[in-house]
Design a protein around this motif. Structure first.
Motif, PDB file in Angstrom:
ATOM      1  N   MET A  59       0.849  -1.188   0.000  1.00  0.00           N
ATOM      2  CA  MET A  59       0.000   0.000   0.000  1.00  0.00           C
ATOM      3  C   MET A  59       0.878   1.229   0.000  1.00  0.00           C
ATOM      4  O   MET A  59       1.942   1.253   0.620  1.00  0.00           O
ATOM      5  CB  MET A  59      -0.976   0.003   1.176  1.00  0.00           C
ATOM      6  N   THR A  60       0.430   2.223  -0.718  1.00  0.00           N
ATOM      7  CA  THR A  60       1.166   3.470  -0.836  1.00  0.00           C
ATOM      8  C   THR A  60       0.355   4.576  -0.193  1.00  0.00           C
ATOM      9  O   THR A  60      -0.843   4.686  -0.427  1.00  0.00           O
ATOM     10  CB  THR A  60       1.433   3.799  -2.319  1.00  0.00           C
ATOM     11  N   VAL A  61       1.025   5.360   0.632  1.00  0.00           N
ATOM     12  CA  VAL A  61       0.388   6.503   1.292  1.00  0.00           C
ATOM     13  C   VAL A  61       1.260   7.729   1.082  1.00  0.00           C
ATOM     14  O   VAL A  61       2.473   7.628   0.925  1.00  0.00           O
ATOM     15  CB  VAL A  61       0.167   6.253   2.803  1.00  0.00           C
ATOM     16  N   ARG A  62       0.636   8.882   1.072  1.00  0.00           N
ATOM     17  CA  ARG A  62       1.379  10.132   0.951  1.00  0.00           C
ATOM     18  C   ARG A  62       1.930  10.522   2.320  1.00  0.00           C
ATOM     19  O   ARG A  62       1.288  10.321   3.342  1.00  0.00           O
ATOM     20  CB  ARG A  62       0.488  11.235   0.413  1.00  0.00           C
ATOM     21  N   ALA A  63       3.112  11.092   2.308  1.00  0.00           N
ATOM     22  CA  ALA A  63       3.766  11.503   3.553  1.00  0.00           C
ATOM     23  C   ALA A  63       3.255  12.875   3.972  1.00  0.00           C
ATOM     24  O   ALA A  63       3.991  13.847   4.055  1.00  0.00           O
ATOM     25  CB  ALA A  63       5.271  11.512   3.367  1.00  0.00           C
ATOM     26  N   ILE A  64       1.955  12.934   4.216  1.00  0.00           N
ATOM     27  CA  ILE A  64       1.308  14.156   4.679  1.00  0.00           C
ATOM     28  C   ILE A  64       0.644  13.827   6.013  1.00  0.00           C
ATOM     29  O   ILE A  64      -0.027  12.816   6.143  1.00  0.00           O
ATOM     30  CB  ILE A  64       0.239  14.645   3.669  1.00  0.00           C
ATOM     31  N   GLY A  65       0.796  14.666   6.983  1.00  0.00           N
ATOM     32  CA  GLY A  65       0.212  14.391   8.291  1.00  0.00           C
ATOM     33  C   GLY A  65       0.943  13.243   8.965  1.00  0.00           C
ATOM     34  O   GLY A  65       2.128  13.019   8.741  1.00  0.00           O
TER      35      GLY A  65
END
Length: 142
Positions: A59-65
């Motif tokens: 799974m890929t997530v954005r490095a935001i928050g």
């Protein structure tokens, strides 16, 4: 016209509290249900040998928050979690429910930081149990 009100999320328990991590930008499950034909000197395909089932994901997530930080903490602590489909309203998904239970993260690949756009991180791991409830048909637990 479908109304896309579903999303993937990571859910786990911490000190008796249910914590949800979202959003997940990309999710790729892999189910390997290995079966090998059994042959003999006399003829072929006389039976089948089943191998253990394997359920992996990335799974890929954005490095935001705090999303990447929370997933990294789950990985480093060896905390088990569930990957769920959250349905906000409506029945706009091919599955009424899909859950990968008792997941563990085995690796993380952070993306490069660039001038434009948010960096992302890809987490890979495996699931010890999966339950799928299709909209049409019977539920399956593996």
């Amino acid at each position: 016209m479908p109304d896309w009100n579903t999303r993937l999320a990571v859910k786990y328990q911490h000190n008796g509290e249910t914590i949800t991590i979202t959003p997940i930008d990309q999710f790729s499950p892999t189910f390997a249900l290995g079966a090998e034909p059994l042959h003999s000197v006399e003829r072929t395909h006389i039976g089948v040998v089943y191998q253990p089932k394997s359920m992996t994901f990335s799974m890929t997530v954005r490095a935001i928050g705090g999303v990447v930080g929370r997933l990294t903490a789950l990985a480093l602590n060896g905390t088990r979690f569930d990957i769920i489909v959250q349905v906000e309203t409506g029945g706009d998904w091919a599955f009424s429910n899909i859950v990968m239970r008792n997941c563990l993260i085995t690796s993380c690949q952070p993306g490069a930081v660039t001038i434009s756009g948010a960096p992302s991180a890809t987490f890979s791991g495996f699931s010890l149990e999966t339950q799928v409830d299709p909209v049409d048909g019977e539920a399956v637990t593996v």
